[in-house]
Design an enzyme around this catalytic site. Structure first.
Site, PDB file in Angstrom:
ATOM      1  N   ASP A  29       3.313  -4.372   5.944  1.00 50.16           N
ATOM      2  CA  ASP A  29       3.123  -5.595   5.175  1.00 50.16           C
ATOM      3  C   ASP A  29       3.961  -5.467   3.890  1.00 50.16           C
ATOM      4  OD1 ASP A  29       2.274  -7.610   3.502  1.00 50.16           O
ATOM      5  OD2 ASP A  29       0.135  -7.294   3.877  1.00 50.16           O
ATOM      6  N   GLU A  79      17.482  17.741 -10.084  1.00 54.68           N
ATOM      7  CA  GLU A  79      17.111  18.551  -8.922  1.00 54.68           C
ATOM      8  C   GLU A  79      18.043  18.215  -7.767  1.00 54.68           C
ATOM      9  OE1 GLU A  79      16.341  16.923  -5.847  1.00 54.68           O
ATOM     10  OE2 GLU A  79      14.305  17.717  -5.717  1.00 54.68           O
ATOM     11  N   CYS A 111      11.115  16.806 -11.459  1.00 48.78           N
ATOM     12  CA  CYS A 111      11.393  15.641 -12.320  1.00 48.78           C
ATOM     13  C   CYS A 111      11.235  15.952 -13.802  1.00 48.78           C
ATOM     14  CB  CYS A 111      10.477  14.486 -11.938  1.00 48.78           C
ATOM     15  SG  CYS A 111      10.531  14.122 -10.190  1.00 48.78           S
ATOM     16  N   TYR A 143      13.750  11.159   0.633  1.00 51.79           N
ATOM     17  CA  TYR A 143      12.610  11.647   1.416  1.00 51.79           C
ATOM     18  C   TYR A 143      12.906  11.602   2.912  1.00 51.79           C
ATOM     19  CZ  TYR A 143       9.901  11.387  -2.866  1.00 51.79           C
ATOM     20  OH  TYR A 143       9.441  11.586  -4.132  1.00 51.79           O
ATOM     21  N   THR A 152       9.831   5.132  -1.884  1.00 55.57           N
ATOM     22  CA  THR A 152       9.911   5.646  -3.256  1.00 55.57           C
ATOM     23  C   THR A 152      11.241   6.378  -3.517  1.00 55.57           C
ATOM     24  OG1 THR A 152       8.789   7.748  -2.787  1.00 55.57           O
ATOM     25  CG2 THR A 152       7.388   5.886  -3.328  1.00 55.57           C
ATOM     26  N   SER A 201       0.106  14.833  -4.266  1.00 57.02           N
ATOM     27  CA  SER A 201       0.976  14.778  -5.454  1.00 57.02           C
ATOM     28  C   SER A 201       0.480  13.724  -6.444  1.00 57.02           C
ATOM     29  CB  SER A 201       2.442  14.528  -5.071  1.00 57.02           C
ATOM     30  OG  SER A 201       2.648  13.214  -4.603  1.00 57.02           O
ATOM     31  N   HIS A 233       6.455   9.182 -16.364  1.00 56.56           N
ATOM     32  CA  HIS A 233       7.353   9.436 -15.239  1.00 56.56           C
ATOM     33  C   HIS A 233       6.901   8.483 -14.128  1.00 56.56           C
ATOM     34  CE1 HIS A 233       9.385  11.066 -11.872  1.00 56.56           C
ATOM     35  NE2 HIS A 233       8.290  11.538 -11.311  1.00 56.56           N
ATOM     36  N   ASN A 275      13.021   5.693  -7.749  1.00 57.76           N
ATOM     37  CA  ASN A 275      12.814   6.973  -8.431  1.00 57.76           C
ATOM     38  C   ASN A 275      14.143   7.601  -8.836  1.00 57.76           C
ATOM     39  OD1 ASN A 275      11.642   9.243  -9.468  1.00 57.76           O
ATOM     40  ND2 ASN A 275      10.554   9.846  -7.609  1.00 57.76           N
ATOM     41  N   SER A 308       6.896  17.867 -10.236  1.00 57.85           N
ATOM     42  CA  SER A 308       6.081  18.510  -9.203  1.00 57.85           C
ATOM     43  C   SER A 308       6.331  20.011  -9.171  1.00 57.85           C
ATOM     44  CB  SER A 308       6.427  17.928  -7.836  1.00 57.85           C
ATOM     45  OG  SER A 308       5.944  16.618  -7.744  1.00 57.85           O
TER      46      SER A 308
HETATM   47  N1  CAA Z   1      -1.136  -5.136   0.034  1.00 53.04           N
HETATM   48  C1  CAA Z   1      -1.334  -4.511  -1.150  1.00 53.04           C
HETATM   49  N2  CAA Z   1      -1.509  -3.170  -1.296  1.00 53.04           N
HETATM   50  C2  CAA Z   1      -1.491  -2.425  -0.168  1.00 53.04           C
HETATM   51  C3  CAA Z   1      -1.303  -3.001   1.107  1.00 53.04           C
HETATM   52  C4  CAA Z   1      -1.120  -4.420   1.184  1.00 53.04           C
HETATM   53  N3  CAA Z   1      -0.932  -5.037   2.340  1.00 53.04           N
HETATM   54  N4  CAA Z   1      -1.343  -2.010   2.020  1.00 53.04           N
HETATM   55  C5  CAA Z   1      -1.535  -0.852   1.355  1.00 53.04           C
HETATM   56  N5  CAA Z   1      -1.631  -1.104   0.033  1.00 53.04           N
HETATM   57  C6  CAA Z   1      -1.828  -0.137  -1.053  1.00 53.04           C
HETATM   58  C7  CAA Z   1      -2.818   0.967  -0.741  1.00 53.04           C
HETATM   59  O1  CAA Z   1      -4.139   0.533  -0.952  1.00 53.04           O
HETATM   60  C8  CAA Z   1      -2.371   2.027  -1.719  1.00 53.04           C
HETATM   61  O2  CAA Z   1      -2.847   1.714  -3.010  1.00 53.04           O
HETATM   62  P1  CAA Z   1      -3.579   2.858  -3.910  1.00 53.04           P
HETATM   63  O3  CAA Z   1      -2.572   3.961  -4.075  1.00 53.04           O
HETATM   64  O4  CAA Z   1      -3.916   2.162  -5.163  1.00 53.04           O
HETATM   65  O5  CAA Z   1      -4.762   3.323  -3.114  1.00 53.04           O
HETATM   66  C9  CAA Z   1      -0.844   1.847  -1.786  1.00 53.04           C
HETATM   67  O6  CAA Z   1      -0.592   0.540  -1.225  1.00 53.04           O
HETATM   68  C10 CAA Z   1      -0.072   2.873  -0.960  1.00 53.04           C
HETATM   69  O7  CAA Z   1      -0.632   2.886   0.314  1.00 53.04           O
HETATM   70  P2  CAA Z   1      -0.844   4.264   1.107  1.00 53.04           P
HETATM   71  O8  CAA Z   1      -1.508   5.257   0.210  1.00 53.04           O
HETATM   72  O9  CAA Z   1      -1.452   3.976   2.412  1.00 53.04           O
HETATM   73  O10 CAA Z   1       0.699   4.648   1.294  1.00 53.04           O
HETATM   74  P3  CAA Z   1       1.333   5.848   2.053  1.00 53.04           P
HETATM   75  O11 CAA Z   1       0.301   6.783   2.595  1.00 53.04           O
HETATM   76  O12 CAA Z   1       2.307   5.288   3.018  1.00 53.04           O
HETATM   77  O13 CAA Z   1       2.185   6.643   0.926  1.00 53.04           O
HETATM   78  C11 CAA Z   1       2.844   7.621  -1.136  1.00 53.04           C
HETATM   79  C12 CAA Z   1       2.203   6.396  -0.454  1.00 53.04           C
HETATM   80  C13 CAA Z   1       1.915   8.822  -0.972  1.00 53.04           C
HETATM   81  C14 CAA Z   1       3.022   7.332  -2.609  1.00 53.04           C
HETATM   82  C15 CAA Z   1       4.217   7.900  -0.460  1.00 53.04           C
HETATM   83  O14 CAA Z   1       5.079   6.828  -0.692  1.00 53.04           O
HETATM   84  C16 CAA Z   1       4.870   9.183  -0.935  1.00 53.04           C
HETATM   85  O15 CAA Z   1       4.606  10.264  -0.418  1.00 53.04           O
HETATM   86  N6  CAA Z   1       5.780   9.094  -1.960  1.00 53.04           N
HETATM   87  C17 CAA Z   1       6.510  10.242  -2.483  1.00 53.04           C
HETATM   88  C18 CAA Z   1       5.657  11.139  -3.342  1.00 53.04           C
HETATM   89  C19 CAA Z   1       5.434  10.607  -4.725  1.00 53.04           C
HETATM   90  O16 CAA Z   1       6.128   9.753  -5.230  1.00 53.04           O
HETATM   91  N7  CAA Z   1       4.419  11.169  -5.413  1.00 53.04           N
HETATM   92  C20 CAA Z   1       4.113  10.781  -6.780  1.00 53.04           C
HETATM   93  C21 CAA Z   1       3.541  11.916  -7.574  1.00 53.04           C
HETATM   94  S1  CAA Z   1       4.663  13.313  -7.522  1.00 53.04           S
HETATM   95  C22 CAA Z   1       5.842  12.950  -8.701  1.00 53.04           C
HETATM   96  O17 CAA Z   1       5.677  12.097  -9.512  1.00 53.04           O
HETATM   97  C23 CAA Z   1       7.126  13.736  -8.682  1.00 53.04           C
HETATM   98  C24 CAA Z   1       8.151  12.892  -7.986  1.00 53.04           C
HETATM   99  O18 CAA Z   1       8.896  12.141  -8.614  1.00 53.04           O
HETATM  100  C25 CAA Z   1       8.213  12.982  -6.552  1.00 53.04           C
END
Ligand code: CAA
Length: 388
Positions: A29, A79, A111, A143, A152, A201, A233, A275, A308
């Protein structure tokens, strides 16, 4: 001695992928990406740009002859380095014609690298007020195609000149920091894409934010009311919302509304670029000062850096009289608006054929790259850079 950010700029590629297109291609979606993650567009970095050229393209907008004489510390946080030995800072020093009587090196801690550089630069300039430092945060976030992290991704470079009596913002209090051995995101030497435990994370990020924020309050006696805005960040904009939400109840109702409003201004660049890893916090800060109508000289801004692995740091800055450069802000907006949209198929092809994967001589077609600095290719394992 007032020390801080005197000049600041940003560069990203002139191509982007629309997150609605990506969501459709991944059977998600679109609101998951647009609202759940908070991302609208993501920079797609061509082979003709790497962290060195992106940093040089960010610097070229701000570095003048006075900086060329005074900068003798060049710290490159990344990095996504282009060499396992030689630092990106040395390439940059040469490309910009900077003073050779300088220390130039690269810093890595996911980062967090640019923040390590910034804090080191602060202490250097405090001890040598007549000198200046150049700090870079530049990365390409990768990624992998069809991974949860794909939405991201992004890339670009932020450049900052650190000086005494700065124009933009001065350091205004102590830093609090926290580190621990955590496997939330990492990239082994043999990989060009990160390995990530995404949900974990997110949790570690918020935990480190709260730890550093609580310690800051404890040692300074300050509260959330001492800050006009909070910057983070931003691996993706929703991450900053999660961090802000974790402490927003500490503010009264009016300030809660203000902090949320400022956050919206601060995320504008990030939600269009994705990012930048090391550069993301500083892109958030730059977006805030360029886009918010409410800020004034003397306002205090909180900065939270997270890398991280993991390292967190919280520190305050105070805005100075000339914190906004309208001409530069307009040129950054124009650059974002004039980017070319690529299809999911084009993005996948660019992603798959990323140059570090190749081994051997390469001659790149640079005719479509409008940037001042670009990569021409690789010969005898050496990167060949060009300039328009
Ligand atoms: N409408 C609105 N919102 C929706 C939706 C819809 N139809 N469907 C899902 N969502 C929301 C979910 O509820 C969720 O919200 P919350 O986080 O508030 O609960 C959000 O969308 C994301 O959904 P999921 O958690 O199901 O998403 P996912 O499992 O596919 O992955 C993620 C999300 C974990 C961030 C993934 O993109 C990822 O691994 N990203 C890379 C890691 C990252 O950025 N980590 C951040 C911290 S680490 C860091 O900061 C260092 C760095 O730079 C990497």
């Amino acid at each position: 001695m007032n020390v801080g950010i005197d000049k600041m700029s940003f560069y990203s590629s002139d191509m982007y992928l629309d997150m609605v297109d990506l969501a459709n291609a991944r059977n998600e979606d679109p609101n998951k990406y647009l609202i759940g993650i908070g991302q609208k567009k993501q920079a797609v970095i061509p082979n003709t740009q790497d962290v060195v050229t992106m940093a040089a393209n960010a610097c070229t907008k701000i570095i003048d002859d006075d900086n060329r004489k005074k900068i003798d510390l060049i710290i490159f946080g990344t990095e996504t380095g282009v060499d396992n030995s030689k630092s990106a800072a040395i390439y940059l020093q040469n490309m910009l014609g900077l003073n050779r009587r300088a220390r130039a090196f690269e810093i890595k801690q996911a980062c967090y690298g640019a923040t390590a550089g910034l804090q080191m630069a602060k202490e250097y300039v405090q001890n040598h007020p007549e000198r200046q430092a150049l700090v870079i945060g530049a990365d390409i976030a990768r990624y992998g195609i069809k991974t949860p992290g794909e939405v991201t991704q992004g890339g670009g470079a932020v450049a900052m000149v650190i000086s005494a009596n700065p124009s933009i913002a001065e350091f205004d209090g102590p830093s609090t920091f926290y580190s621990d051995d955590v496997m939330d995101f990492w990239r082994p030497l043999y990989r060009t894409e990160a390995v990530v435990d995404g949900h974990y994370s997110n949790d570690v990020y918020v935990d480190f934010f709260k730890k550093t924020w609580d310690e800051y309050k404890e040692i300074t006696g300050q509260t959330i009311a001492d800050f006009k805005a909070m910057t983070f960040h931003l691996p993706y904009p929703k991450m900053g919302i999660k961090a802000l939400r974790s402490i927003i109840d500490e503010a009264d109702e009016e300030q809660q509304a203000n902090l949320k409003k400022e956050f919206e201004q601060g995320r504008i660049y990030n939600e269009n670029v994705g990012n930048l890893y090391t550069g993301s916090l500083y892109l958030n800060f730059l977006s805030l000062i360029n886009n918010s109508d409410d800020l004034q000289s003397g306002d205090r801004i909180a900065l939270f850096s997270y890398g991280s692995g993991a390292q967190g740091e919280f520190f305050p800055m105070k805005l100075k009289d000339n914190f906004r450069n309208d001409e530069l802000a307009k040129s950054l907006d124009d650059a974002l608006k004039s980017r070319k949209q690529v299809s999911v198929e084009e993005y996948e092809e660019i992603f798959t054929n990323w140059i570090p994967i190749a081994d051997g001589d390469i001659k790149l077609d640079t005719s479509n790259d409008k940037a001042e600095f670009f990569l021409e290719g690789v010969k005898d394992h050496q990167r060949i850079y060009g300039r328009k």
